[in-house]
Design a protein around this motif. Structure first.
Motif, PDB file in Angstrom:
ATOM      1  N   ASP A 102       0.491  -1.049  -0.159  1.00 31.05           N
ATOM      2  CA  ASP A 102      -0.048   0.096  -0.472  1.00 31.05           C
ATOM      3  C   ASP A 102       0.821   1.407  -0.047  1.00 31.05           C
ATOM      4  N   PRO A 103       1.255   2.360  -0.977  1.00 33.87           N
ATOM      5  CA  PRO A 103       1.631   3.369  -0.982  1.00 33.87           C
ATOM      6  C   PRO A 103       1.151   4.441  -0.268  1.00 33.87           C
TER       7      PRO A 103
ATOM      8  N   PHE B 155      11.477  -0.593  -5.593  1.00 35.50           N
ATOM      9  CA  PHE B 155      11.336  -0.989  -7.411  1.00 35.50           C
ATOM     10  C   PHE B 155      10.686  -1.934  -6.926  1.00 35.50           C
ATOM     11  N   GLN B 156       9.608  -1.876  -8.091  1.00 35.23           N
ATOM     12  CA  GLN B 156       8.357  -2.490  -8.560  1.00 35.23           C
ATOM     13  C   GLN B 156       8.528  -3.800  -9.588  1.00 35.23           C
ATOM     14  N   SER B 157       7.948  -4.712  -9.841  1.00 32.69           N
ATOM     15  CA  SER B 157       7.612  -6.177 -10.520  1.00 32.69           C
ATOM     16  C   SER B 157       6.192  -6.592 -10.162  1.00 32.69           C
TER      17      SER B 157
ATOM     18  N   LYS C  44       5.938  -8.517  -6.995  1.00 37.00           N
ATOM     19  CA  LYS C  44       6.553  -8.323  -5.625  1.00 37.00           C
ATOM     20  C   LYS C  44       7.405  -6.905  -5.522  1.00 37.00           C
ATOM     21  N   ALA C  45       7.064  -6.240  -4.348  1.00 31.28           N
ATOM     22  CA  ALA C  45       8.012  -3.850  -4.778  1.00 31.28           C
ATOM     23  C   ALA C  45       8.617  -5.128  -3.393  1.00 31.28           C
ATOM     24  N   ASN C  46      10.215  -4.161  -3.358  1.00 38.89           N
ATOM     25  CA  ASN C  46      11.269  -3.587  -2.337  1.00 38.89           C
ATOM     26  C   ASN C  46      10.983  -1.976  -2.138  1.00 38.89           C
ATOM     27  N   ILE C  47      11.399  -1.728  -0.884  1.00 38.69           N
ATOM     28  CA  ILE C  47      10.611  -0.607  -0.759  1.00 38.69           C
ATOM     29  C   ILE C  47      12.188  -0.386   0.609  1.00 38.69           C
TER      30      ILE C  47
END
Length: 168
Positions: free
Chosen positions: A12-13, A42-44, A47-50
């Motif tokens: 969730d942003p 970084f979103q695929s 997955k999302a890496n923050i």
């Protein structure tokens, strides 16, 4: 049917923005008033890496400590003696809270049973010098239930006589 594992986590942003605010608030609490926090996402597909980028900048240092004690009877109780606040230390609100608790405990142990840490407040002035804090510890007079100042100050209780009855 048995379900194994954890439910999927959905990014969730808004929570990322909230985390940035909390990190900034924490840095302010430990003396980094000009800190900057931002995030890179970084979103695929799955997955999302923050990554949180923190730039603390220069901390604010306690340059002077002043005391304002409205109840003059408290001045003789050694409040400044073992203070946790020291000139030259980085400003830290968590230490301020610990100092309030220390003062409250010290005064209760000396007979001021009506005293609590809510009577200790701080005035923090950051306009004094560049990256410096002028800190004033202020101890207010005791208030009654209507929040009116009690003019005679805090009452100090003493134990006058102790009777021991060993054969009861």
């Amino acid at each position: 049917i048995k379900i194994f594992g954890d439910a999927p986590v959905i990014w969730d942003p808004d929570e990322t923005i909230q985390s940035e605010k909390e990190l900034t608030r924490y840095l302010h609490n430990i003396g980094y008033f000009n800190a900057e926090v931002n995030s890179s996402i970084f979103q695929s597909k799955a997955k999302a890496n923050i990554t949180y980028n923190i730039l603390p900048k220069k901390p604010y240092i306690i340059s002077e400590i002043n005391w304002v004690i409205e109840d003059t009877s408290l001045m003789a109780e050694g409040l400044k003696g073992n203070s946790l606040l020291t000139e030259g230390d980085i400003f830290n609100t968590y230490i301020l809270d610990e100092e309030r608790a220390r003062i409250s405990e010290l005064l209760k142990n000396k007979g001021y049973y009506d005293f609590n840490k809510e009577y200790v407040n701080y005035i923090v002035d950051t306009t004094y010098l560049n990256h410096a804090v002028s800190l004033t510890t202020k101890i207010f007079l005791q208030k009654n239930d209507n929040f009116n100042t009690v003019s005679e100050g805090f009452r100090k209780y003493n134990i006058s006589k102790v009777y021991i009855y060993p054969d009861f």
